[in-house]
Scaffold this motif. Structure first.
Motif, PDB file in Angstrom:
ATOM      1  N   ARG A 457      18.886  33.368  38.083  1.00 14.35           N
ATOM      2  CA  ARG A 457      18.396  34.657  37.601  1.00 14.35           C
ATOM      3  C   ARG A 457      18.972  35.788  38.440  1.00 14.35           C
ATOM      4  N   GLN A 458      19.165  36.929  37.765  1.00 13.44           N
ATOM      5  CA  GLN A 458      19.581  38.145  38.464  1.00 13.44           C
ATOM      6  C   GLN A 458      18.323  38.933  38.801  1.00 13.44           C
ATOM      7  N   LEU A 459      18.116  39.220  40.077  1.00 18.31           N
ATOM      8  CA  LEU A 459      16.911  39.894  40.547  1.00 18.31           C
ATOM      9  C   LEU A 459      17.202  41.357  40.858  1.00 18.31           C
ATOM     10  N   ALA A 460      16.147  42.061  41.274  1.00 18.26           N
ATOM     11  CA  ALA A 460      16.268  43.441  41.770  1.00 18.26           C
ATOM     12  C   ALA A 460      16.889  44.371  40.744  1.00 18.26           C
ATOM     13  N   ALA A 461      16.266  44.433  39.562  1.00 22.16           N
ATOM     14  CA  ALA A 461      16.698  45.430  38.586  1.00 22.16           C
ATOM     15  C   ALA A 461      16.440  46.834  39.108  1.00 22.16           C
ATOM     16  N   LYS A 462      15.473  46.959  40.027  1.00 24.54           N
ATOM     17  CA  LYS A 462      15.154  48.240  40.653  1.00 24.54           C
ATOM     18  C   LYS A 462      15.225  48.075  42.163  1.00 24.54           C
ATOM     19  N   ALA A 463      15.642  49.131  42.826  1.00 21.71           N
ATOM     20  CA  ALA A 463      15.808  49.058  44.277  1.00 21.71           C
ATOM     21  C   ALA A 463      14.478  48.819  44.980  1.00 21.71           C
ATOM     22  N   GLU A 464      13.373  49.324  44.418  1.00 23.55           N
ATOM     23  CA  GLU A 464      12.087  49.183  45.089  1.00 23.55           C
ATOM     24  C   GLU A 464      11.566  47.753  45.112  1.00 23.55           C
ATOM     25  N   THR A 465      12.123  46.869  44.270  1.00 29.11           N
ATOM     26  CA  THR A 465      11.680  45.471  44.287  1.00 29.11           C
ATOM     27  C   THR A 465      12.646  44.562  45.050  1.00 29.11           C
ATOM     28  N   ALA A 466      13.701  45.127  45.619  1.00 31.09           N
ATOM     29  CA  ALA A 466      14.731  44.306  46.260  1.00 31.09           C
ATOM     30  C   ALA A 466      14.166  43.521  47.440  1.00 31.09           C
ATOM     31  N   GLN A 467      13.330  44.154  48.265  1.00 36.38           N
ATOM     32  CA  GLN A 467      12.786  43.466  49.420  1.00 36.38           C
ATOM     33  C   GLN A 467      11.898  42.303  48.997  1.00 36.38           C
TER      34      GLN A 467
END
Length: 858
Positions: A457-467
């Protein structure tokens, strides 16, 4: 060659003509298959984005078909759920048959196009023969495989080529129906075009556009001529198409509509195609005709049109016996051109199914011209096109394999490394790379080939969920150099890459040098939440002797001695058991206030005196059951027992009273229903507001909350409050961590067991309802919502949810009462007017639906 020229030029209807034409078509098919098979054999590139996505869906269908239960409604529903979007399942089902014969793989997936080539050839020939002559049918069939854009689709795994073949089949069925005079024969052709219409829509729902012109023509002419019998037959044919489509569509209709709207909107925003209010919008497809037809054949078509125009102008009009055929053919071609020119998204591949009809028109145009030297021109154009096509296929860079040099891409090597490192766990691989060769879609496909051991899966569609995303999985892929295409999620991907590369708990397990001299890096978590170790023969025998066979036991439970309400703390469970018992097991973990232990299963239990930490053993990722494990180690007798270490968390609800809480552990087999108590007092902890906060900054004490607990403690309360947007926003994110959504199955089964003893527990009812809704298990969710309306009748959202579920199942009459009750309790409930409008429309109460629409409250 003399024989071919004779077959392509004859116009007689000799009895042996069909047989001879069949052999010619078979020869053309063999030549096409040989060319594409050679290209497949030489190609070494992995599938790209869309190809990987389609192949993964085909693998999912193949997996379900491995264990058919033809008379089980649940099995059929499971099969149809494998294709929940506008990308319908017919191609995937056909590919599953190829996988059963040849085994799964990219090359085997492309081989399904050989079947669709046969359909395309036969349908194009049949239509040309019925409208004009056998020679026209042969010419059109042969030309249909020479289009460069068709050739490019034949060697790839996409839905456009199957759709082209199925549109041709549908149109052939409609043509034979429309041009059949005998009523008895027309009934047979009616079945052909009705079923082929349904199969065409089950190939891709956008095929509906290709059905509109011929159906509109048939309806209009039948009404105008008052041919009521034929009109009834047309309606019946549409009904047959709907019946063919209905099992899949009725299961997924809501997501089919939503994904269609979403993809259309996405295309409008990002493609920037010329629109219908501009001249460029109407010239888009005509100016690309040379590209679609190949220049030599486009020149032949232009010459044919010019000669036909000259002949028409130089002679007086002469009614032709083929005028009816021409009207039928041109209405389809012009209608498709108008519909697609009006559309917002313009791509050449979208209009490809119209090409076989263009070839029929060209073939008839050539056949109607009897001029000296013209046959030589035809064969010359065909010869040049064949040369051009072969050159495009095998030598043009960007289309053919680059110089046919073997290039090694490590897609399969990545999967092998993960499986060898964690042989007893299924894995979700997170990617921060998205190139045509290394992307989440094709890695997901390779993981499916490996006995479905891995999902990507490709994660972190938004920077705020990257962590958050960088802390959820055990395995990640990053890449140096070119990162691939990201469109609007570039910021999130950059943040995820930085988080992964700087995380101290992640190490680079292995790296590969790619053909572009960049480096692909596989990161592994040093302290994963789930660790599985196979026990040796002596340990396995001890486990069996101590547990009496298949039972699971706790060796240790280690947690924080003091916890604060509403905060999350780490806990470690150490279990042992047989592979099958562990794989199928759910842990029902109940924390009891010291004075309420004896009332744990009484109906009048006070929910604030307990909290639960239920979850599947190993969070559902175990690959330890002997009947499913694929590694040689797990198959040997000395490795049939395992130790599972779970580094998870506990979260006392914010309303939990202070006191000492004891943990009772119970085992529930999700397959057999077997249940037993593991231990009544495994451990204890003190709940107090003064407890120290958990230290989440240290890797050793990193708090990992399982998805089941998150669903129960965070999302289910939002359902109770009617806050649906946060639920679906979060579900879309967390489902990436568990692509199979097994946590929903765990929640439904655990709550069903708990509710059997405490049927009125609201918290458990909402968790069960949410898990069922997210699995699209509408009948079960309806039953749960009915219970909720009885237990909590004053919550208008419960009534609105119940009404929606009835509408989802096409039960408008049953939806009326709950929607009325919801409106009575709270008339301004969000989306209530929309649900009432849908209910009125489904009930065919058009005046009420129109009145609600005019109210402007939707």
């Amino acid at each position: 060659m003399k024989f071919l020229r004779s077959r392509f030029s004859q116009t007689d209807q000799a009895p042996n003509r069909s047989l001879s034409d069949g052999w010619v078509l078979f020869g053309v098919w063999l030549l096409s298959v040989a060319a594409i098979a050679l290209w497949i054999r030489l190609d070494t590139m992995p599938p790209a984005w869309d190809q990987g996505d389609h192949l993964s869906k085909a693998m999912n269908h193949w997996q379900v078909l491995q264990h058919p239960q033809w008379f089980s409604g649940e099995w059929w529903q499971q099969l149809w759920k494998q294709a929940p979007s506008q990308r319908a399942p017919f191609t995937y089902l056909a590919t599953s048959l190829v996988f059963m014969l040849l085994g799964p793989g990219f090359d085997q997936g492309v081989a399904v196009n050989f079947l669709f080539t046969a359909i395309l050839l036969g349908a194009t020939y049949g239509t040309g023969r019925r409208l004009f002559s056998p020679a026209v049918g042969l010419w059109a069939a042969g030309l249909s495989l020479l289009s460069p854009i068709i050739i490019n689709l034949q060697k790839d795994y996409l839905l456009d080529y199957p759709l082209t073949a199925m549109v041709a089949l549908m149109y052939m069925g409609m043509t034979y129906f429309w041009f059949t005079a005998k009523n008895s024969t027309r009934w047979l052709t009616l079945v052909l075009w009705g079923v082929s219409l349904g199969l065409m829509l089950m190939t891709r729902t956008s095929g509906l556009l290709f059905a509109i012109p011929p159906v509109a023509w048939m309806l209009g002419v039948s009404l105008g001529q008052r041919q009521w019998m034929r009109l009834g037959q047309i309606v019946l044919g549409l009904g047959l198409g709907l019946m063919t489509l209905w099992p899949w569509f009725s299961t997924n209709w809501l997501t089919v509509i939503s994904t269609t709207v979403e993809s259309t909107a996405h295309g409008v925003i990002y493609r920037r195609d010329p629109q219908a209010n501009t001249l460029a919008g109407w010239l888009f497809y005509p100016q690309h005709l040379p590209e679609m037809l190949a220049w030599p054949l486009f020149g032949l078509a232009a010459l044919t049109c010019l000669l036909l125009l000259v002949r028409t102008l130089s002679r007086s009009p002469n009614p032709s016996s083929s005028a009816k055929s021409w009207r039928w053919l041109l209405f389809f071609i012009v209608g498709i051109y108008v519909l697609f020119s009006l559309g917002s998204n313009k791509q050449l591949r979208l209009i490809i199914p119209c090409l076989p009809l263009l070839w029929i028109a060209l073939a008839q145009g050539m056949a109607s011209l009897q001029m000296r030297g013209l046959p030589a021109v035809r064969w010359g154009a065909v010869g040049l096109t064949v040369i051009t096509t072969l050159h495009t296929l095998f030598w043009v860079p960007g289309s053919a394999p680059v110089s046919f040099k073997p290039v090694s891409w490590p897609n399969q090597a990545v999967i092998d490394e993960i499986v060898q490192t964690t042989p007893f766990l299924d894995t979700t691989l997170g990617l921060a790379v998205n190139t045509p060769q290394i992307n989440p879609f094709n890695m997901d496909f390779y993981g499916a080939i490996a006995d479905f051991r891995l999902s990507a899966r490709q994660l972190a569609a938004k920077a705020e969920t990257a962590q958050q995303d960088s802390q959820r999985l055990d395995w990640y892929l990053t890449k140096t150099g070119d990162q691939g295409a990201y469109d609007t999620i570039e910021e999130g991907q950059q943040a995820l890459r930085e988080a992964l590369e700087s995380a101290p708990e992640l190490t680079v397990k292995k790296a590969w040098t790619l053909p572009d001299d960049s480096e692909l890096r596989l990161h592994h978590r040093q302290n994963p939440p789930i660790v599985v170790t196979a026990l040796n023969q002596q340990e396995a025998r001890q486990v069996g002797a101590q547990q009496g066979g298949e039972r699971v036991s706790f060796d240790e439970v280690k947690t924080t001695p003091r916890v604060a309400p509403g905060k999350t703390y780490p806990i470690t469970y150490r279990l042992k058991g047989t592979g099958t018992a562990l794989r199928q097991g759910l842990l029902l973990l109940t924390w009891h206030l010291e004075d309420s232990q004896n009332s744990a299963h009484q109906e009048n239990i006070q929910s604030e005196d307990i909290w639960i930490s239920d979850h599947g053993i190993g969070l559902g990722y175990l690959h330890t059951a002997s009947e499913t494990a694929d590694s040689e180690i797990s198959q040997t007798p000395e490795y049939q027992a395992f130790e599972v270490i779970e580094n998870l968390s506990i979260t006392p609800p914010a309303t939990t009273p202070a006191g000492t809480y004891y943990l009772t552990a119970e085992y529930l087999n999700r397959e057999t229903g077997e249940h037993y108590v593991i231990d009544k007092n495994v451990t204890s902890t003190e709940v107090t507001p003064n407890a120290p906060s958990p230290d989440a900054s240290s890797p050793d004490t990193h708090v990992f909350q399982d998805l089941f607990t998150y669903l129960h403690t965070t999302l289910a309360p939002e359902l109770k409050a009617g806050n649906l947007d946060p639920i679906f926003s979060e579900v879309g994110r967390i489902n990436q961590y568990d692509p199979l959504q097994d946590y929903l199955v765990q929640a439904e089964k655990a709550m069903a067991y708990r509710l059997s003893a405490s049927p009125n527990n609201l918290d458990w009812l909402y968790t069960q309802a949410l898990s069922q809704v997210l699995q699209q298990n509408a009948p079960a969710a309806t039953t749960t919502l009915q219970t909720l309306t009885e237990v909590a009748p004053n919550n208008p959202y419960n009534w609105a949810y119940l009404g929606f579920l009835h509408l989802y199942q096409w039960q408008p009459d049953k939806a009326r009462a709950p929607l009325k009750e919801a409106a009575k309790q709270q008339p301004d409930l969000p989306n209530l007017k929309l649900l009432q409008t849908v209910q009125a429309a489904m009930s065919l109460n058009i005046p009420k639906a129109a009145r609600l629409l005019r109210s402007g409250s939707i």
